[in-house]
Design an enzyme around this catalytic site. Structure first.
Site, short mmCIF file in Angstrom:
data_model
loop_
_atom_site.label_atom_id
_atom_site.label_comp_id
_atom_site.label_asym_id
_atom_site.label_seq_id
_atom_site.Cartn_x
_atom_site.Cartn_y
_atom_site.Cartn_z
N TYR A 51 -9.63 -11.06 9.06
CA TYR A 51 -10.69 -12.05 8.95
C TYR A 51 -10.05 -13.39 8.65
O TYR A 51 -8.91 -13.45 8.15
CB TYR A 51 -11.72 -11.67 7.88
CG TYR A 51 -11.11 -11.52 6.52
CD1 TYR A 51 -10.59 -10.30 6.10
CD2 TYR A 51 -11.00 -12.61 5.66
CE1 TYR A 51 -9.99 -10.17 4.87
CE2 TYR A 51 -10.40 -12.49 4.42
CZ TYR A 51 -9.91 -11.25 4.03
OH TYR A 51 -9.30 -11.13 2.82
N ASP A 56 -10.10 1.81 2.59
CA ASP A 56 -10.18 0.95 3.78
C ASP A 56 -11.01 1.61 4.89
O ASP A 56 -11.86 0.96 5.50
CB ASP A 56 -8.78 0.65 4.33
CG ASP A 56 -8.03 -0.34 3.46
OD1 ASP A 56 -8.68 -1.16 2.79
OD2 ASP A 56 -6.79 -0.29 3.47
N ALA A 95 -2.27 -0.50 9.08
CA ALA A 95 -3.72 -0.75 9.11
C ALA A 95 -4.41 0.29 10.00
O ALA A 95 -5.47 0.83 9.63
CB ALA A 95 -3.99 -2.17 9.62
N LYS A 137 0.81 -1.23 0.00
CA LYS A 137 0.00 0.00 0.00
C LYS A 137 0.84 1.28 0.00
O LYS A 137 0.48 2.26 -0.63
CB LYS A 137 -0.97 0.00 1.19
CG LYS A 137 -2.03 -1.09 1.06
CD LYS A 137 -3.00 -1.07 2.23
CE LYS A 137 -3.90 -2.30 2.18
NZ LYS A 137 -4.87 -2.33 3.27
P1 ATR Z 1 0.06 -3.42 9.26
O1 ATR Z 1 0.33 -2.71 7.96
O2 ATR Z 1 -0.66 -4.73 9.10
O3 ATR Z 1 -0.57 -2.54 10.29
P2 ATR Z 1 2.60 -3.05 10.55
O4 ATR Z 1 2.69 -1.66 10.02
O5 ATR Z 1 3.81 -3.93 10.55
O6 ATR Z 1 1.51 -3.90 9.77
O7 ATR Z 1 2.00 -2.96 12.03
C1 ATR Z 1 1.68 -4.10 12.78
C2 ATR Z 1 0.97 -3.66 14.05
O8 ATR Z 1 0.58 -4.81 14.80
C3 ATR Z 1 1.83 -2.84 14.97
O9 ATR Z 1 1.00 -1.97 15.72
C4 ATR Z 1 2.43 -3.94 15.89
O10 ATR Z 1 2.89 -3.46 17.13
P3 ATR Z 1 4.39 -2.85 17.25
O11 ATR Z 1 4.33 -1.48 16.64
O12 ATR Z 1 4.66 -2.81 18.72
O13 ATR Z 1 5.27 -3.79 16.49
C5 ATR Z 1 1.21 -4.78 16.08
N1 ATR Z 1 1.46 -6.17 16.49
C6 ATR Z 1 1.91 -7.19 15.72
N2 ATR Z 1 1.93 -8.35 16.44
C7 ATR Z 1 1.47 -8.06 17.67
C8 ATR Z 1 1.22 -8.82 18.86
N3 ATR Z 1 1.47 -10.14 18.91
N4 ATR Z 1 0.72 -8.18 19.94
C9 ATR Z 1 0.46 -6.84 19.91
N5 ATR Z 1 0.67 -6.06 18.81
C10 ATR Z 1 1.16 -6.66 17.71
#
Ligand code: ATR
Length: 277
Positions: free
Chosen positions: A220, A105, A134, A68
């Site tokens: 989902y 989105d 997201a 994106k």
């Molecule tokens: P996306 O584009 O899907 O949002 P991203 O930019 O890599 O992917 O962000 C992932 C988000 O999920 C982040 O907020 C991440 O938290 P961190 O910023 O601390 O890394 C969060 N996240 C991923 N796995 C997680 C988990 N097991 N528990 C809590 N937060 C999680």
């Protein structure tokens, strides 16, 4: 008969994408003649794949994880909502060869919550879990509904605070670490973390959801996600995943490309039946 207009979704992984099914149902319903395919495109191949796609006559493109931000970078012009979050999920290939980028989105989520699930966001206290791409994609359209307060909680607190700084002129917004919620509770908890992708759950205190509140997972899956199950176990009156948002964001993309907004309820029903059957 003329060749159908060509549309596609690029992403990686893409194998389980529901978008071709959704757009086929939209096309049948509206009498539009088009073909929509899913292509596995890792980030490093994005620009070359896009060039090939344009050369083969593609008219529009959806981009999903992890493309994106790259799609935002290649657009010649972007909508205000895409500009604000720096991410594009829908590209329109214009007749003059230029690329218009939008992000559907957030409007997809808002329509699913308000119109399909009957949850008006105005004055609600909302907890947004996650501060990645997201979360950034949905924050503007949520704040435009004038909720009571939105608190962004993230495992890494600094990312939550960055997001708050980026959007705080658009509404009542605060943020911090997941474990810093300190007794606050919310009407609606939205899970925008990537945890659901591995059927994992962010660390959540038991009392963050008001009794009878709402839980919404942007992710989902064929089975209820860990977060949807958490909501059901913690007294939510509605606890659902993002299949409705997926269909609504697709409907808005379809409208941008074809000038007609398809009906979504029957398509959401179709997908729900397919996964329960
Ligand atoms: P996306 O584009 O899907 O949002 P991203 O930019 O890599 O992917 O962000 C992932 C988000 O999920 C982040 O907020 C991440 O938290 P961190 O910023 O601390 O890394 C969060 N996240 C991923 N796995 C997680 C988990 N097991 N528990 C809590 N937060 C999680």
């Amino acid at each position: 008969m003329a060749n159908p207009d060509l549309y596609a979704v690029f992403g990686h992984p893409i194998r389980h994408s529901q978008s071709p099914t959704i757009h086929r149902l939209f096309a049948d319903q509206t009498g539009q003649v088009l073909e929509y395919v899913a292509r596995d495109v890792p980030a490093e191949n994005f620009e070359a794949s896009l060039r090939d796609y344009v050369a083969s006559g593609g008219r529009g493109l959806n981009c999903t994880i992890p493309l994106k931000e790259l799609a935002y970078g290649v657009a010649d012009e972007t909508s205000a909502r895409a500009t604000h979050c720096g991410a594009v999920n829908t590209l329109v290939l214009r007749k003059d060869g230029s690329l218009f980028g939008d992000n559907t989105d957030g409007i997809g989520l808002v329509r699913d919550l308000q119109q399909n699930l009957g949850i008006p966001l105005h004055n609600l206290d909302i907890l947004l879990l996650g501060a990645g791409g997201a979360g950034r994609g949905i924050l503007g359209p949520i704040l435009a509904c004038r909720p009571g307060q939105v608190f962004v909680a993230n495992r890494t607190a600094t990312r939550a605070l960055d997001l708050v700084r980026q959007f705080d002129r658009q509404g009542k917004l605060a943020g911090g670490a997941l474990e810093q919620l300190g007794g606050r509770c919310f009407d609606l908890v939205i899970n925008a973390t990537a945890a659901s992708l591995t059927n994992d759950l962010p660390v959540l205190q038991d009392d963050i959801l008001k009794p009878g509140g709402f839980c919404y997972d942007l992710a989902y899956a064929s089975q209820p996600t860990a977060f949807v199950r958490w909501g059901k176990m913690h007294g939510a009156s509605v606890s659902v995943d993002g299949i409705g948002m997926l269909v609504e964001q697709a409907a808005e993309a379809f409208r941008l490309w074809r000038g007609v907004l398809p009906e979504t309820a029957s398509v959401i029903d179709h997908l729900n039946q397919a996964r329960s059957g």
